[in-house]
Write a protein that holds these residues in place. Structure first.
Motif, PDB file in Angstrom:
ATOM      1  N   MET A   1       1.035  10.212  -5.692  1.00 29.65           N
ATOM      2  CA  MET A   1       0.321   9.250  -4.870  1.00 29.65           C
ATOM      3  C   MET A   1       0.351   9.656  -3.403  1.00 29.65           C
ATOM      4  N   LEU A   2       1.478  10.191  -2.959  1.00 31.12           N
ATOM      5  CA  LEU A   2       1.599  10.642  -1.576  1.00 31.12           C
ATOM      6  C   LEU A   2       0.588  11.730  -1.264  1.00 31.12           C
ATOM      7  N   VAL A   3       0.475  12.709  -2.164  1.00 32.87           N
ATOM      8  CA  VAL A   3      -0.469  13.809  -1.947  1.00 32.87           C
ATOM      9  C   VAL A   3      -1.903  13.328  -2.113  1.00 32.87           C
ATOM     10  N   ALA A   4      -2.151  12.461  -3.102  1.00 34.97           N
ATOM     11  CA  ALA A   4      -3.503  11.959  -3.338  1.00 34.97           C
ATOM     12  C   ALA A   4      -4.027  11.177  -2.139  1.00 34.97           C
TER      13      ALA A   4
ATOM     14  N   TYR B   1      -1.953  -3.377  -3.254  1.00 35.58           N
ATOM     15  CA  TYR B   1      -1.536  -2.286  -4.151  1.00 35.58           C
ATOM     16  C   TYR B   1      -2.728  -1.395  -4.465  1.00 35.58           C
ATOM     17  N   GLN B   2      -2.548  -0.087  -4.335  1.00 36.38           N
ATOM     18  CA  GLN B   2      -3.639   0.871  -4.486  1.00 36.38           C
ATOM     19  C   GLN B   2      -3.558   1.566  -5.854  1.00 36.38           C
ATOM     20  N   ALA B   3      -3.940   0.821  -6.884  1.00 35.90           N
ATOM     21  CA  ALA B   3      -3.859   1.338  -8.252  1.00 35.90           C
ATOM     22  C   ALA B   3      -4.746   2.561  -8.455  1.00 35.90           C
ATOM     23  N   GLN B   4      -5.800   2.685  -7.661  1.00 34.51           N
ATOM     24  CA  GLN B   4      -6.714   3.817  -7.820  1.00 34.51           C
ATOM     25  C   GLN B   4      -6.060   5.150  -7.486  1.00 34.51           C
ATOM     26  N   HIS B   5      -4.951   5.122  -6.745  1.00 36.35           N
ATOM     27  CA  HIS B   5      -4.225   6.349  -6.427  1.00 36.35           C
ATOM     28  C   HIS B   5      -2.986   6.544  -7.301  1.00 36.35           C
ATOM     29  N   ASP B   6      -2.550   5.477  -7.974  1.00 33.97           N
ATOM     30  CA  ASP B   6      -1.344   5.542  -8.813  1.00 33.97           C
ATOM     31  C   ASP B   6      -1.765   5.900 -10.230  1.00 33.97           C
TER      32      ASP B   6
ATOM     33  N   ALA C   1       0.838  -1.206   0.000  1.00 31.73           N
ATOM     34  CA  ALA C   1       0.000   0.000   0.000  1.00 31.73           C
ATOM     35  C   ALA C   1       0.867   1.247   0.000  1.00 31.73           C
ATOM     36  N   GLY C   2       0.511   2.194  -0.860  1.00 34.33           N
ATOM     37  CA  GLY C   2       1.236   3.455  -0.920  1.00 34.33           C
ATOM     38  C   GLY C   2       2.431   3.445  -1.840  1.00 34.33           C
ATOM     39  N   ILE C   3       2.778   2.294  -2.420  1.00 31.75           N
ATOM     40  CA  ILE C   3       3.911   2.205  -3.340  1.00 31.75           C
ATOM     41  C   ILE C   3       3.425   2.480  -4.753  1.00 31.75           C
ATOM     42  N   SER C   4       4.117   3.363  -5.448  1.00 26.53           N
ATOM     43  CA  SER C   4       3.760   3.680  -6.827  1.00 26.53           C
ATOM     44  C   SER C   4       4.476   2.727  -7.779  1.00 26.53           C
ATOM     45  N   SER C   5       3.699   1.889  -8.448  1.00 28.04           N
ATOM     46  CA  SER C   5       4.276   1.001  -9.452  1.00 28.04           C
ATOM     47  C   SER C   5       4.858   1.795 -10.608  1.00 28.04           C
TER      48      SER C   5
END
Length: 304
Positions: A207-210, A153-158, A89-93
């Motif tokens: 992603m961090l800001v989102a 993995y949070q693809a909705q934020h990446d 979670a929180g990692i940008s692919s």
């Protein structure tokens, strides 16, 4: 103060105390995680010490080798954090994908030509070994994100469309590049890797800001080491700025290009580190309040 009390506190000093306390008296899993982190730093210091003493000329050119080692350690600790917590979670692919592309193109140049390498013997193998190791670690991190821990993995934020910038950057590199390799192709691919490195952190910052600062799988070690690596790289090229100037005088295009791009890398990684530590030190709700159901918002002032 108990460990439970410390865990509620976000002070950097108390984090260090908690880190040591977890090694001495914490749970076995947490103790192993922290011991691995300490051992990783010790291994890096030992290896860089040997390189400094045995293979370098002990001058500023060693900075870029140290930057490569710091980057490798950053990726290892990121992967270690995901593996220990079984969480991506929180990692940008997309950031990891940009790093893969960047490392492949940079190695395409540095494994063949030496124009952008340290002038001492660490540029013969050590610098490239750091990039090769980093590439393998990033591949492993992507495997964790998309396979082993794909449910977290949070693809909705990446969602930053960073791939749209790849082709324009390649075209830019083909016409605006250095000449230290004295070969159009190898100068272009190295410059392209530099441009990719400049924008690679943008999806993670987005992603961090989102997410309003909630980056569960990120580790402060990764964030700080990436910034440290970019600071060292900028320092290397800034120190050699005068040597990049044309021999017959004139505008130092290459010096400004290299220092400008690496300065921007340092600024973006510094901004990422600032936002990460700001949110992690005060908590998401304190810094921003509850997150909106959709869209991306900029951070607002902290409550006092």
């Amino acid at each position: 103060m108990t460990q439970k009390d410390l865990s509620k506190t976000r002070s950097p000093i108390l984090r260090i105390i908690e880190f040591i306390d977890e090694i001495l008296s914490g749970k076995a899993a947490k103790r192993r995680e922290n011991v691995t982190i300490v051992a990783s730093y010790a291994c890096m210091l030992l290896c860089t010490g040997v390189l400094w003493h045995e293979y370098s000329d002990r001058d500023f050119s060693f900075l870029i080798t140290l930057a490569g080692a710091s980057q490798t350690l950053a990726f290892f600790l990121l992967m270690h954090k995901m593996k220990s917590h079984k969480n991506a979670a929180g990692i940008s692919s997309k950031t990891l994908q940009m790093y893969v592309l960047m490392l492949i193109f940079r190695l395409n140049s540095t494994l063949v030509k030496n124009g952008y390498l340290p002038v001492d013997s660490t540029g013969d193998w050590a610098y490239q070994a750091c990039d090769l190791t980093s590439l393998l670690l990033v591949f492993q991190a992507l495997f964790y994100v998309h396979k082993r821990y794909k449910d977290t993995y949070q693809a909705q934020h990446d969602t930053l469309p960073i791939w749209n910038a790849v082709l324009p950057l390649a075209l830019l590199a083909s016409v605006l590049h250095g000449d230290l390799n004295h070969n159009w192709y190898f100068d272009t691919v190295w410059t392209f890797s530099m441009y990719l490195d400049t924008v690679a952190m943008l999806p993670q910052l987005w992603m961090l800001v989102a997410k309003g600062g909630a980056v569960e799988a990120l580790t402060s070690h990764y964030v700080a080491l990436i910034f440290f690596s970019r600071f060292l790289t900028f320092s290397f090229w800034y120190t050699g700025f005068a040597e990049l100037a044309p021999e017959n005088g004139g505008f130092n295009k290459m010096g400004w290009l290299l220092c400008g791009c690496h300065g921007l890398q340092m600024a973006l990684s510094g901004d990422f580190m600032y936002n990460y530590f700001k949110w992690s030190s005060c908590g998401v709700k304190t810094c921003q309040g509850t997150l909106p159901s959709q869209g991306m918002v900029l951070p607002v002032a902290m409550e006092v």
